[in-house]
Design an enzyme around this catalytic site. Structure first.
Site, PDB file in Angstrom:
ATOM      1  N   TRP A  43       0.834  -1.206   0.000  1.00  0.00           N
ATOM      2  CA  TRP A  43       0.000   0.000   0.000  1.00  0.00           C
ATOM      3  C   TRP A  43       0.865   1.251   0.000  1.00  0.00           C
ATOM      4  O   TRP A  43       0.340   2.359  -0.112  1.00  0.00           O
ATOM      5  CB  TRP A  43      -0.872   0.048   1.251  1.00  0.00           C
ATOM      6  CG  TRP A  43      -1.909  -0.999   1.378  1.00  0.00           C
ATOM      7  CD1 TRP A  43      -2.006  -2.161   0.672  1.00  0.00           C
ATOM      8  CD2 TRP A  43      -2.987  -1.003   2.307  1.00  0.00           C
ATOM      9  NE1 TRP A  43      -3.090  -2.895   1.105  1.00  0.00           N
ATOM     10  CE2 TRP A  43      -3.700  -2.206   2.110  1.00  0.00           C
ATOM     11  CE3 TRP A  43      -3.411  -0.119   3.289  1.00  0.00           C
ATOM     12  CZ2 TRP A  43      -4.827  -2.538   2.862  1.00  0.00           C
ATOM     13  CZ3 TRP A  43      -4.527  -0.437   4.039  1.00  0.00           C
ATOM     14  CH2 TRP A  43      -5.227  -1.639   3.825  1.00  0.00           C
TER      15      TRP A  43
HETATM   16 FE1  SF4 Z   1       3.781  -1.852   2.319  1.00  0.00          FE
HETATM   17 FE2  SF4 Z   1       4.986  -1.598   4.686  1.00  0.00          FE
HETATM   18 FE3  SF4 Z   1       2.547  -0.527   4.312  1.00  0.00          FE
HETATM   19 FE4  SF4 Z   1       2.885  -3.199   4.448  1.00  0.00          FE
HETATM   20  S1  SF4 Z   1       3.243  -1.696   6.113  1.00  0.00           S
HETATM   21  S2  SF4 Z   1       1.641  -2.076   2.960  1.00  0.00           S
HETATM   22  S3  SF4 Z   1       4.885  -3.465   3.422  1.00  0.00           S
HETATM   23  S4  SF4 Z   1       4.479   0.075   3.274  1.00  0.00           S
END
Ligand code: SF4
Ligand code: SF4
Length: 154
Positions: A43
């Protein structure tokens, strides 16, 4: 910009696994270190970057942001309440971006059920729940009076 983990920095604490809303941060069962199992499903929220106490998580910059040959380093400094993004280009130029982050200590965020229920009058206002108290703004949210909005209009 999807994330990845430097396994040599990671100590396998699992904070990124717990916080990832896409459930793509996993612990490798052999090496006991975290890795992003599916960068396409990232995300790009950077919750994992903010949560990682070892500064072990970075991201792969998009070409329009950091062209081929670049490197992007992310540095989490909770004591300053900031995340710093350092981009190094192929020709040696470096750019630093500093973003404020929330400084709530890990595990101290209250559950919504722990807050007072909103009153009937709260639903008539434009403010979100617990604004402006939890934004730490005294005297209410900044507003523009109608006469100011007419300035510059002929
Ligand atoms: Fe991507 Fe990190 Fe967000 Fe998970 S926590 S969606 S790996 S940016
Ligand atoms: Fe490794 Fe950082 Fe994830 Fe902890 S939060 S498991 S140190 S990448």
């Amino acid at each position: 910009m999807p994330t990845f983990v430097y396994m040599t920095r990671c100590d396998g604490c699992g904070h990124c696994v717990d916080i990832c809303p896409s459930d793509i941060m996993h612990i490798d069962t052999t090496y006991r270190r975290a890795y992003n199992i599916e960068p396409n499903f990232c995300w790009e929220c950077y919750s994992c970057v903010k949560a990682c106490p070892q500064n072990a998580i970075d991201d792969r910059g998009y070409a329009d942001f950091a062209p081929l040959g670049h490197s992007v380093r992310v540095r989490r400094e909770p004591e300053k309440g900031t995340i710093s993004w350092k981009i190094k280009f192929r020709d040696g130029r470096e750019k630093d971006f500093v973003s404020p982050i929330r400084t709530t200590e890990w595990g101290t965020i209250k559950c919504s059920s722990e807050y007072d229920a909103p009153s009937a009058d709260d639903f008539k206002g434009e403010e979100l729940a617990h604004e402006p108290e939890y934004l730490k703004i005294d005297g209410g949210l900044p507003t523009i009076s109608p006469d100011k909005m007419k300035q510059g209009v002929s």
